[in-house]
Design a protein around this motif. Sequence first.
Motif, short mmCIF file in Angstrom:
data_model
loop_
_atom_site.label_atom_id
_atom_site.label_comp_id
_atom_site.label_asym_id
_atom_site.label_seq_id
_atom_site.Cartn_x
_atom_site.Cartn_y
_atom_site.Cartn_z
N GLU A 17 67.69 68.58 65.92
CA GLU A 17 67.99 68.53 64.49
C GLU A 17 69.48 68.74 64.21
O GLU A 17 70.07 68.08 63.35
CB GLU A 17 67.19 69.59 63.73
N ASN A 18 70.11 69.67 64.96
CA ASN A 18 71.51 69.94 64.70
C ASN A 18 72.40 68.77 65.11
O ASN A 18 73.44 68.52 64.50
CB ASN A 18 71.94 71.21 65.44
N GLY A 19 72.00 68.04 66.14
CA GLY A 19 72.75 66.84 66.51
C GLY A 19 72.66 65.78 65.43
O GLY A 19 73.64 65.11 65.11
N VAL A 20 71.46 65.63 64.84
CA VAL A 20 71.30 64.68 63.74
C VAL A 20 72.13 65.12 62.54
O VAL A 20 72.80 64.31 61.88
CB VAL A 20 69.81 64.54 63.38
N ALA A 21 72.07 66.43 62.24
CA ALA A 21 72.85 66.93 61.12
C ALA A 21 74.34 66.68 61.32
O ALA A 21 75.06 66.30 60.39
CB ALA A 21 72.58 68.42 60.93
N GLY A 22 74.83 66.86 62.56
CA GLY A 22 76.23 66.61 62.83
C GLY A 22 76.61 65.15 62.63
O GLY A 22 77.68 64.83 62.10
N LEU A 23 75.70 64.24 63.03
CA LEU A 23 75.97 62.81 62.83
C LEU A 23 76.02 62.47 61.34
O LEU A 23 76.88 61.71 60.89
CB LEU A 23 74.90 61.98 63.53
N VAL A 24 75.08 63.06 60.57
CA VAL A 24 75.06 62.79 59.13
C VAL A 24 76.34 63.31 58.48
O VAL A 24 76.94 62.64 57.63
CB VAL A 24 73.81 63.41 58.50
N ARG A 25 76.76 64.51 58.86
CA ARG A 25 77.98 65.06 58.28
C ARG A 25 79.19 64.18 58.59
O ARG A 25 80.04 63.93 57.73
CB ARG A 25 78.22 66.47 58.82
N LYS A 26 79.23 63.70 59.83
CA LYS A 26 80.37 62.87 60.23
C LYS A 26 80.37 61.55 59.47
O LYS A 26 81.42 61.05 59.05
CB LYS A 26 80.32 62.61 61.74
N ALA A 27 79.17 60.96 59.29
CA ALA A 27 79.08 59.69 58.59
C ALA A 27 79.31 59.86 57.09
O ALA A 27 79.86 58.97 56.43
CB ALA A 27 77.71 59.06 58.83
N TRP A 28 78.89 61.03 56.54
CA TRP A 28 79.02 61.27 55.09
C TRP A 28 80.47 61.49 54.69
O TRP A 28 80.89 61.13 53.61
CB TRP A 28 78.15 62.47 54.72
N GLY A 29 81.25 62.09 55.59
CA GLY A 29 82.66 62.33 55.29
C GLY A 29 82.88 63.64 54.54
O GLY A 29 81.97 64.43 54.29
N LYS A 30 84.11 63.89 54.15
CA LYS A 30 84.48 65.12 53.45
C LYS A 30 84.40 64.89 51.94
O LYS A 30 85.09 64.03 51.40
CB LYS A 30 85.89 65.53 53.85
N MET A 31 83.57 65.67 51.28
CA MET A 31 83.32 65.41 49.87
C MET A 31 83.58 66.63 48.98
O MET A 31 83.13 66.68 47.85
CB MET A 31 81.88 64.94 49.68
N GLY A 32 84.24 67.65 49.49
CA GLY A 32 84.55 68.82 48.66
C GLY A 32 83.30 69.57 48.24
O GLY A 32 82.49 70.01 49.04
N THR A 33 83.12 69.68 46.94
CA THR A 33 82.01 70.48 46.40
C THR A 33 80.66 69.82 46.65
O THR A 33 79.63 70.48 46.56
CB THR A 33 82.21 70.69 44.89
N GLU A 34 80.63 68.53 46.96
CA GLU A 34 79.35 67.87 47.21
C GLU A 34 78.78 68.23 48.58
O GLU A 34 77.63 67.89 48.86
CB GLU A 34 79.52 66.35 47.11
N ARG A 35 79.57 68.90 49.42
CA ARG A 35 79.09 69.23 50.75
C ARG A 35 77.91 70.21 50.69
O ARG A 35 76.97 70.10 51.49
CB ARG A 35 80.22 69.81 51.60
N GLU A 36 77.95 71.16 49.78
CA GLU A 36 76.85 72.12 49.69
C GLU A 36 75.55 71.43 49.34
O GLU A 36 74.49 71.76 49.88
CB GLU A 36 77.19 73.18 48.64
N GLU A 37 75.58 70.41 48.46
CA GLU A 37 74.37 69.66 48.13
C GLU A 37 73.87 68.90 49.36
O GLU A 37 72.67 68.81 49.60
CB GLU A 37 74.65 68.68 46.99
N LEU A 38 74.81 68.36 50.14
CA LEU A 38 74.42 67.66 51.37
C LEU A 38 73.74 68.62 52.34
O LEU A 38 72.72 68.28 52.95
CB LEU A 38 75.65 67.04 52.03
N GLU A 39 74.29 69.84 52.47
CA GLU A 39 73.71 70.80 53.41
C GLU A 39 72.29 71.17 52.96
O GLU A 39 71.39 71.33 53.78
CB GLU A 39 74.60 72.04 53.49
N LYS A 40 72.07 71.30 51.68
CA LYS A 40 70.72 71.62 51.19
C LYS A 40 69.75 70.49 51.50
O LYS A 40 68.60 70.72 51.88
CB LYS A 40 70.76 71.90 49.69
N ARG A 41 70.21 69.27 51.34
CA ARG A 41 69.34 68.13 51.66
C ARG A 41 69.03 68.07 53.16
O ARG A 41 67.92 67.73 53.55
CB ARG A 41 70.02 66.83 51.24
#
Length: 972
Positions: free
Chosen positions: A852-876
């Motif tokens: 799961e953590n490998g998948v999460a890392g890939l999603v974070r890398k593909a999603w990019g840096k979004m500032g305050t939207e990162r917390e919403e991404l982490e919840k999802r």
Amino acid sequence: MPTIAVDKAGLFKALGQDYTTEEFDELCFDFGIELDEDTSATQRPIVNGKQEPPQLKIEIPANRYDMLCFEGISLMLNIFRGKRTSPDYRLVAPPKGELQVLKIAKETARIRPYAAGAVLRNITFTKDSYDSFITLQDKLHQNLARQRSLVAIGTHDLDTIEGPFSYEALPPEKIEFVPLNQSRSMSAVELMKVYENDRHLSRYLPIIRDSPIYPVIYDSKRTVCSMPPIINGDHSKITLKTRNIFIDMTATDRTKLDICLNILVSMFSQYTEEPFTVEPVKVISPHNHQSRETPDLTPRETQAEVSYINNCCGLSLSPSEICSLLRRMSYTASPSRASPDRIDVQVPPTRADVLHQADIMEDVAIAYGFNKLPRSFPSKSGTIAQPLMINKLSDIVRLEAAMAGWLEVMPLILCSHDENFAYLNCNDDGNTAVRLANPKTAEYQVVRTTLLPGLLKTIRENKHHSVPMKIFEVSDVVFKDLSLERKSRNERHFAAAWYGKTSGFEVVHGLMDRIMLMLKSAFVIGEEGLKSKGVEEAAYWIDEVEDPTFFPGHAAAIHMRIAGKEQVVGVFGILHPTVLEKFELRYKNYTNIMPLIRKRRVETEASPSPPPTRRRASSSPAVSSGNEAYDDGTAVDGDTQGAGSSHDQMVKKLVRLALASEYSRQPIRRSDITAKVMAPHTGRQFKTIFEQANHHLRSTFGCEMTELPQKEKVTISQKRNAQRTQTQNSISSSSKSYILTTTIPPALRNPNILPPPAAPTSVSESAYVGLYTFILSLVYLSPGQSIPESRLEKQLKRMNADNYVLSGEKTENVLKKMERQGYIVRVRERDGGGEETVEFVVGPRGKTEVGENGVAGLVRKAWGKMGTEREELEKRLVRSLGDGVEMKRSSNDGEAEEEGQTQVDGEEENEGENDQEQRRAGGGRRRVSKGTTKTPQRRTGGRRERNALVEEEADGEEDMDEEEEEGESEDG
């Protein structure tokens, strides 16, 4: 051989004589044909209220295409009996003086490049001759034309069409006409569907069905005459009242084209107003330099030796007598003016089977009478047959290998190009292998240059048999050789392969020694100072060699010295792991390859230098060479004699087994450890040996063995079977399978420090790691953490995986490879209606290496840096992947990752965490893309919950799928 049925009364009328069955059978035998059946005395069928007239069924030799009809049989028998002379076939000009023209378009070269034509003018048909005309076309199509694949014949009523004619190749939707015996017009596409179930024409449809263009012949008014090789147009069909016939032929083989045209017009030109005359057609084909007038009925001129004919037949005939006999066989012959031992022969256009003077000699013997030839024992060449030397040598080697307990196999001599080169880690220089010009399948592309692919494919197809397997082959291989007349040469080779769980080097070595002993060649042992006459005449020794087919440092060349000349006659050793992987073999494979005969290439005639010293020991050179050492000074590879205790040896064996298994991405099974490492010791030392091996792996290679989770029981049937076969006490949570996972700290897992493996190439390995990580992410983020096969295929097609990621490799093959390696599991289940559903779930290796953590890392890398939207991404991510995924908190500026960080697993470890936690979070293999070893919690319940990340994109998927079907989403 083809059998021709002719009307008995009609044939006897044409011959001008009635025969009894026995007399006609004797006539057929004298001419070289055979009467198969006379239906006079049998019950004949009733057709249209009348009983079928008696028929003679005559078996025609396969080379006599001119006798495939009633006209040919009657004509040749009359010439043989001296009732008439050989006809003089002539080309005549048309009444108006202008020849019919057939223009060939350049596009036809892509499908049927050759065409020819002829005109039979003022012809008169009867019911019997018309039927014979149609039958001859069918016989030519079935035999010489190979079911119309080489030649297709079309006949038309010339009075209904008008030249010049054009032979073109057009897209099927642009061709439209009324087919033969049909009442409505249809396109070529519709025509293909109409005739799919036709008993007669359906067999010819595959010839052009898959082509983007179809051949078609038009007249000057764009009336379709025919669409070869399928069917003619109804507009120009011939009948009994037809007086002028236009014949068109299209082909892929010009030689067969000319033969078919000559035979057809020669046989039926006897029904024209002026017998045996044919009107030629002018063929215009400038693009391939095939412009000419067809047919060419000029007799072919050749010569035959009188002495050759007399020696073969045992006769003493004069040139005039031989010429007289040849006239009975439809030749025109006369004694040669240049030499009294030669005769000049003119071969008629109907005799395409006459190629050499041996064919002329055979016809002389037939005309003379086989029963009249002298029957004496040959006194000049009475010999006792004996095998060729190469066959005798092959039998010796074959017998010795069989008596040694090896099994002979006989695979096919053809193989694919990859099996002969790429699978063996060899390169094709273009001057080695003989290629097939038009291979029907990718499995048969070249003539093999080594026996190794056949042996390995035989082992692959028999892996279900018990091991060890010991097989060998003695057969020919072929090499390209432009210096020879046939541009290639055969070499007789011997090869043997041993396949098993334990070391078998000594077995292959022993087989080689036994064969060399039987060939009276002595092994050179320099230390003993062996000096003998036998060793000086024939001796052999082995020397280490670097061969890409074999494991480095584990191959030896076989050197042989015969009569003072030294050469390498073979090689043997341990096959390279990549070779075994490509042939889908699991265990080690030892091979011995020796050519039995080949051209010797010796630079000088001087006596060679004495061979190097060789010591014959119990351990094999291929296994004992190339020692490696760990950081603590302990040797890993080497002979048992200098390695210490058996306990240390088992630790080293386990380290080697772990590295070899991880190289091929195969799990390290407890059963393999017991058989290959612990045997013959008991398993009580397993825990100690396992821990010490892990210590060596951590300290030297930066990895350790981690146990894989068990495969989940996904379907209802799997769960029920598990309940029936296991009681509560017998259920075990251990899978007894392990893989290597990295212990390198996350901060060092950077491609600049730890690049992707270079085997086979860093690019392909990186692409493969990225692809299976992407697929696992799709599975993890799908509802219920399973993805239907159709949805996965659409996603891979959307990203153009075939072209940009897989380098031309088929997606299905890559998915099967991932299944074998345990990244994904294909689940098949049938519902109540019997319909099968196929889904993919995460496999044991996928959970451990990516997780799961490998998948999460890939999603974070593909999603990019979004500032305050990162917390919403982490919840999802937490809602989609479960509580096992570690959340990353955004900093004040919205960046959660440092610049340059490239871990796919996306985990950040604090320096205070212990080594065990670092190893658990490190994940997978020593590659850029790594995951964790934590097993994801699979959701259960009556209905599958929809993941949070999937809900938001579900509405737009239908639109994207529609775009994909229209071919607008090739984003790569």
